[in-house]
Design an enzyme around this catalytic site. Structure first.
Site, PDB file in Angstrom:
ATOM      1  N   VAL A   1      -4.923   2.439   5.964  1.00 13.24           N
ATOM      2  CA  VAL A   1      -3.650   2.099   5.320  1.00 13.24           C
ATOM      3  C   VAL A   1      -3.905   0.713   4.738  1.00 13.24           C
ATOM      4  O   VAL A   1      -3.925  -0.273   5.458  1.00 13.24           O
ATOM      5  CB  VAL A   1      -2.468   2.107   6.315  1.00 13.24           C
ATOM      6  N   PRO A   2      -4.198   0.652   3.430  1.00 14.07           N
ATOM      7  CA  PRO A   2      -4.838  -0.526   2.830  1.00 14.07           C
ATOM      8  C   PRO A   2      -3.959  -1.760   2.636  1.00 14.07           C
ATOM      9  O   PRO A   2      -3.663  -2.167   1.518  1.00 14.07           O
ATOM     10  CB  PRO A   2      -5.339   0.017   1.496  1.00 14.07           C
ATOM     11  N   CYS A   3      -3.584  -2.386   3.742  1.00 19.28           N
ATOM     12  CA  CYS A   3      -2.766  -3.601   3.657  1.00 19.28           C
ATOM     13  C   CYS A   3      -3.538  -4.761   3.018  1.00 19.28           C
ATOM     14  O   CYS A   3      -2.934  -5.711   2.530  1.00 19.28           O
ATOM     15  CB  CYS A   3      -2.226  -3.991   5.029  1.00 19.28           C
ATOM     16  N   HIS A   4      -4.867  -4.658   2.978  1.00 21.32           N
ATOM     17  CA  HIS A   4      -5.664  -5.718   2.334  1.00 21.32           C
ATOM     18  C   HIS A   4      -5.440  -5.760   0.818  1.00 21.32           C
ATOM     19  O   HIS A   4      -5.776  -6.743   0.174  1.00 21.32           O
ATOM     20  CB  HIS A   4      -7.159  -5.549   2.653  1.00 21.32           C
TER      21      HIS A   4
ATOM     22  N   ASN B   1       3.770  -5.208   6.948  1.00 24.27           N
ATOM     23  CA  ASN B   1       2.353  -5.192   6.597  1.00 24.27           C
ATOM     24  C   ASN B   1       1.516  -5.741   7.755  1.00 24.27           C
ATOM     25  O   ASN B   1       0.478  -5.188   8.098  1.00 24.27           O
ATOM     26  CB  ASN B   1       2.152  -6.056   5.341  1.00 24.27           C
TER      27      ASN B   1
END
Length: 162
Positions: free
Chosen positions: A125-128, A116
């Site tokens: 790429v929604p790592c949040h 991540n």
């Protein structure tokens, strides 16, 4: 290999540096710079301009997912994790364990966290959207305050659309 281009985008939570080629976007990362250094140039690839437009729409609450072509370089495991991140829906969250299960490595929670942290395609790429199993916000390369802002922004947009 095409030339790498770079452009900066001012957002409500800081400047995002977008990098890529004619083929796709390779990096979308927050910078700690105060001013824009890289403006759109005559030779800026269309894909980078499109990425800027899509991010602007996201920040205005008009875009829930991204369609810009991306190019990620990573290990097979990192690529699996990044792919799993894109399945976490807008305004939703998943734990590192959830992602580990999704990639078939239930016990690889730390490795998921590590993959991540290597994601260079922030927001797209929604790592949040990945949080600790306790529900707490943990680790985010773009700072925890930005992670919190992004999650609140998405929840607010979702709430308004209901």
């Amino acid at each position: 290999m095409s030339n790498l281009h770079q452009v900066d985008l001012q957002t409500p939570i800081g400047i995002i540096e977008i990098m890529g080629t004619e083929e796709g976007v390779s990096s979308v990362l927050f910078t700690e710079r105060e001013e824009i250094k890289h403006c759109v140039q005559p030779d800026t690839p269309q894909v980078l301009k499109e990425c800027m437009t899509q991010l602007e729409e996201y920040f205005r609450g008009e875009r829930l997912e991204f369609s810009v072509p991306v190019m990620s370089k990573g290990t097979e495991f990192q690529t699996k994790v990044w792919s799993a991140l894109t399945t976490v829906g807008y305004a939703e969250t998943a734990s590192y364990r959830d992602i580990a299960v999704k990639v078939g490595s239930e016990r690889a929670v730390r490795a998921v966290g590590n993959a991540n942290s290597k994601n260079k395609l922030t927001i797209i790429v929604p790592c949040h959207r990945v949080i600790g199993s306790s529900g707490k916000l943990t680790g985010y390369a773009g700072t925890l305050s930005r992670k919190e802002w992004l999650l609140k922004h998405e929840q607010e947009v979702r709430r308004k659309s209901l």
